[in-house]
Design a protein around this motif. Structure first.
Motif, PDB file in Angstrom:
ATOM      1  N   HIS A  15      -6.811   0.970   6.012  1.00  0.00           N
ATOM      2  CA  HIS A  15      -5.663   1.276   5.147  1.00  0.00           C
ATOM      3  C   HIS A  15      -5.395   2.768   5.228  1.00  0.00           C
ATOM      4  O   HIS A  15      -6.332   3.573   5.158  1.00  0.00           O
ATOM      5  CB  HIS A  15      -5.948   0.915   3.682  1.00  0.00           C
ATOM      6  CG  HIS A  15      -6.020  -0.560   3.439  1.00  0.00           C
ATOM      7  ND1 HIS A  15      -4.987  -1.280   2.875  1.00  0.00           N
ATOM      8  CD2 HIS A  15      -7.010  -1.463   3.693  1.00  0.00           C
ATOM      9  CE1 HIS A  15      -5.335  -2.559   2.787  1.00  0.00           C
ATOM     10  NE2 HIS A  15      -6.556  -2.697   3.273  1.00  0.00           N
ATOM     11  N   VAL A  17      -2.748   5.395   3.300  1.00  0.00           N
ATOM     12  CA  VAL A  17      -1.704   5.555   2.278  1.00  0.00           C
ATOM     13  C   VAL A  17      -1.338   7.029   2.192  1.00  0.00           C
ATOM     14  O   VAL A  17      -2.212   7.887   2.065  1.00  0.00           O
ATOM     15  CB  VAL A  17      -2.199   5.048   0.897  1.00  0.00           C
ATOM     16  CG1 VAL A  17      -1.097   5.197  -0.157  1.00  0.00           C
ATOM     17  CG2 VAL A  17      -2.646   3.592   0.988  1.00  0.00           C
ATOM     18  N   ARG A  19       0.695   9.814   0.006  1.00  0.00           N
ATOM     19  CA  ARG A  19       1.265   9.992  -1.342  1.00  0.00           C
ATOM     20  C   ARG A  19       1.871  11.379  -1.468  1.00  0.00           C
ATOM     21  O   ARG A  19       1.258  12.366  -1.055  1.00  0.00           O
ATOM     22  CB  ARG A  19       0.182   9.824  -2.405  1.00  0.00           C
ATOM     23  CG  ARG A  19      -0.325   8.402  -2.563  1.00  0.00           C
ATOM     24  CD  ARG A  19      -1.295   8.280  -3.736  1.00  0.00           C
ATOM     25  NE  ARG A  19      -1.686   6.879  -3.935  1.00  0.00           N
ATOM     26  CZ  ARG A  19      -2.742   6.322  -3.340  1.00  0.00           C
ATOM     27  NH1 ARG A  19      -3.496   7.049  -2.529  1.00  0.00           N
ATOM     28  NH2 ARG A  19      -3.030   5.051  -3.552  1.00  0.00           N
ATOM     29  N   THR A  24       4.937   6.709  -2.704  1.00  0.00           N
ATOM     30  CA  THR A  24       3.687   6.307  -2.043  1.00  0.00           C
ATOM     31  C   THR A  24       4.049   5.436  -0.857  1.00  0.00           C
ATOM     32  O   THR A  24       4.819   4.481  -1.000  1.00  0.00           O
ATOM     33  CB  THR A  24       2.799   5.506  -3.026  1.00  0.00           C
ATOM     34  OG1 THR A  24       2.481   6.358  -4.121  1.00  0.00           O
ATOM     35  CG2 THR A  24       1.515   5.049  -2.359  1.00  0.00           C
ATOM     36  N   VAL A  25       3.543   5.786   0.318  1.00  0.00           N
ATOM     37  CA  VAL A  25       3.848   5.020   1.531  1.00  0.00           C
ATOM     38  C   VAL A  25       2.564   4.376   2.055  1.00  0.00           C
ATOM     39  O   VAL A  25       1.580   5.068   2.341  1.00  0.00           O
ATOM     40  CB  VAL A  25       4.445   5.935   2.638  1.00  0.00           C
ATOM     41  CG1 VAL A  25       4.674   5.145   3.922  1.00  0.00           C
ATOM     42  CG2 VAL A  25       5.746   6.563   2.157  1.00  0.00           C
ATOM     43  N   HIS A  26       2.587   3.057   2.160  1.00  0.00           N
ATOM     44  CA  HIS A  26       1.451   2.333   2.748  1.00  0.00           C
ATOM     45  C   HIS A  26       1.710   2.225   4.251  1.00  0.00           C
ATOM     46  O   HIS A  26       2.372   1.298   4.710  1.00  0.00           O
ATOM     47  CB  HIS A  26       1.311   0.952   2.104  1.00  0.00           C
ATOM     48  CG  HIS A  26       0.907   1.029   0.672  1.00  0.00           C
ATOM     49  ND1 HIS A  26      -0.410   0.959   0.263  1.00  0.00           N
ATOM     50  CD2 HIS A  26       1.647   1.215  -0.450  1.00  0.00           C
ATOM     51  CE1 HIS A  26      -0.472   1.086  -1.057  1.00  0.00           C
ATOM     52  NE2 HIS A  26       0.764   1.242  -1.509  1.00  0.00           N
ATOM     53  N   THR A  29      -1.858  -1.220   6.541  1.00  0.00           N
ATOM     54  CA  THR A  29      -2.343  -2.107   5.472  1.00  0.00           C
ATOM     55  C   THR A  29      -3.284  -3.165   6.039  1.00  0.00           C
ATOM     56  O   THR A  29      -2.840  -4.133   6.653  1.00  0.00           O
ATOM     57  CB  THR A  29      -1.162  -2.800   4.767  1.00  0.00           C
ATOM     58  OG1 THR A  29      -0.350  -3.443   5.763  1.00  0.00           O
ATOM     59  CG2 THR A  29      -0.291  -1.811   4.030  1.00  0.00           C
ATOM     60  N   GLY A  50       4.140   2.081  11.737  1.00  0.00           N
ATOM     61  CA  GLY A  50       2.746   2.520  11.634  1.00  0.00           C
ATOM     62  C   GLY A  50       2.020   2.658  12.960  1.00  0.00           C
ATOM     63  O   GLY A  50       0.818   2.933  12.980  1.00  0.00           O
ATOM     64  N   THR A  65      -7.478   5.933   4.353  1.00  0.00           N
ATOM     65  CA  THR A  65      -7.686   5.844   2.907  1.00  0.00           C
ATOM     66  C   THR A  65      -8.898   4.967   2.636  1.00  0.00           C
ATOM     67  O   THR A  65      -9.704   5.242   1.747  1.00  0.00           O
ATOM     68  CB  THR A  65      -6.426   5.272   2.229  1.00  0.00           C
ATOM     69  OG1 THR A  65      -5.299   6.046   2.655  1.00  0.00           O
ATOM     70  CG2 THR A  65      -6.524   5.323   0.727  1.00  0.00           C
ATOM     71  N   GLU A 222       5.408  -3.146   9.562  1.00  0.00           N
ATOM     72  CA  GLU A 222       5.033  -2.772   8.193  1.00  0.00           C
ATOM     73  C   GLU A 222       3.529  -2.525   8.040  1.00  0.00           C
ATOM     74  O   GLU A 222       2.901  -2.990   7.089  1.00  0.00           O
ATOM     75  CB  GLU A 222       5.522  -3.835   7.201  1.00  0.00           C
ATOM     76  CG  GLU A 222       7.039  -3.912   7.163  1.00  0.00           C
ATOM     77  CD  GLU A 222       7.556  -5.018   6.260  1.00  0.00           C
ATOM     78  OE1 GLU A 222       6.721  -5.741   5.665  1.00  0.00           O
ATOM     79  OE2 GLU A 222       8.773  -5.166   6.165  1.00  0.00           O
ATOM     80  N   GLY A 223       2.957  -1.799   9.004  1.00  0.00           N
ATOM     81  CA  GLY A 223       1.580  -1.348   8.865  1.00  0.00           C
ATOM     82  C   GLY A 223       0.501  -2.344   9.249  1.00  0.00           C
ATOM     83  O   GLY A 223      -0.687  -2.082   9.069  1.00  0.00           O
ATOM     84  N   SER A 224       0.912  -3.497   9.771  1.00  0.00           N
ATOM     85  CA  SER A 224      -0.074  -4.518  10.158  1.00  0.00           C
ATOM     86  C   SER A 224       0.199  -5.007  11.575  1.00  0.00           C
ATOM     87  O   SER A 224       1.325  -4.898  12.078  1.00  0.00           O
ATOM     88  CB  SER A 224       0.011  -5.734   9.227  1.00  0.00           C
ATOM     89  OG  SER A 224      -0.232  -5.356   7.897  1.00  0.00           O
TER      90      SER A 224
END
Length: 252
Positions: A15, A17, A19, A24-26, A29, A50, A65, A222-224
């Motif tokens: 993860h 993240v 901030r 806050t941007v993930h 994930t 990502g 994170t 989206e980060g995955s």
């Protein structure tokens, strides 16, 4: 234990993240994957998904994170780990070439190996000339970066990373800042590296390169990692709707 030996890099439940006061941007994930020795892994996906953050966390240019990054059996996220020591085994090539403008090409290439006492100046000079010859730039060894084209600079950036004799090479969109006619000369160098058995993780928009050179393609959204497989599986028969939508836009 067999799997551990085979995996050069293991990413476990990563993860990232970001901030700031307003949001806050993930960025990443819960991403898990592994990179095997000798494998060429190409990461594709829409802008902002990502990809570059994932690549940069592999050598801790971005700090996770949470989660683990295990490189050659060492947990880089462990605070007791000497990250700089392991980073010497991880070559990185960026969008923008990050060459020192006040140093000759040869000096750019020999600086790190000599400073880190991996090679004497003489050994480093010899290795630099051998690598420059390999990419057709040995005649430019005494030139300065400002005297080279973008494609030439990126070829120098690649062989500069190879000077440290890394176990893996990370490429962060290495052709995206280049004029179209210079892209091919950089991809040719990367093809040669892949043929020679270098472990590579490549974030790119060059779908032709991904099809031709990758052992495995990761599609991120989206980060995955939403879908992964061989180039044939991903490009000819994508299963996920988001993968299908993305490829329908980028494949003409």
């Amino acid at each position: 234990m067999e799997q551990q030996k085979n995996a050069l890099i293991e990413v476990k439940d990563l993860h990232v993240v970001f901030r700031d006061p307003s949001r806050t941007v993930h960025a990443i994930t819960g991403l898990s994957t592994e990179i095997k020795s000798g494998e060429v892994v190409v990461v594709i996906g829409p802008s902002g998904c990502g990809k570059s953050t994932f690549l940069r966390t592999l050598n801790l240019l971005e700090t996770p994170t949470s989660g683990k990054i295990i490189f050659e059996g060492n947990d880089l996220t462990d605070e007791k780990c000497d990250v700089n020591l392991h980073r010497q085994r991880i070559g990185m090539v960026f969008q923008h070439f990050n060459l020192f403008p006040n140093m000759t090409i040869k000096k750019n290439m020999t600086l790190a190996p000599v400073q880190l006492k991996k090679k004497t100046q003489e050994e480093a000079d010899e290795k630099a000339m051998e690598l420059l010859k390999r990419v057709g730039l040995d005649d430019r060894c005494d030139a300065y970066p400002g005297q080279l084209s973008g494609g030439q600079k990126q070829r120098v950036a690649i062989v500069r990373a190879l000077m440290m004799e890394p176990d893996v090479m990370l490429f962060d969109e290495p052709t995206s800042a280049l004029d179209p006619e210079m892209v091919g000369e950089v991809l040719d160098v990367m093809r040669e590296l892949a043929k020679a058995g270098m472990t590579m993780v490549v974030v790119t928009h060059e779908m032709g390169f991904a099809k031709e050179v990758a052992d495995r393609v990761l599609f991120m959204s989206e980060g995955s990692i939403i879908e992964e497989g061989s180039p044939k599986e991903i490009f000819d028969n994508p299963q996920n709707r988001r993968t299908q939508e993305f490829l329908s836009k980028v494949l003409h």
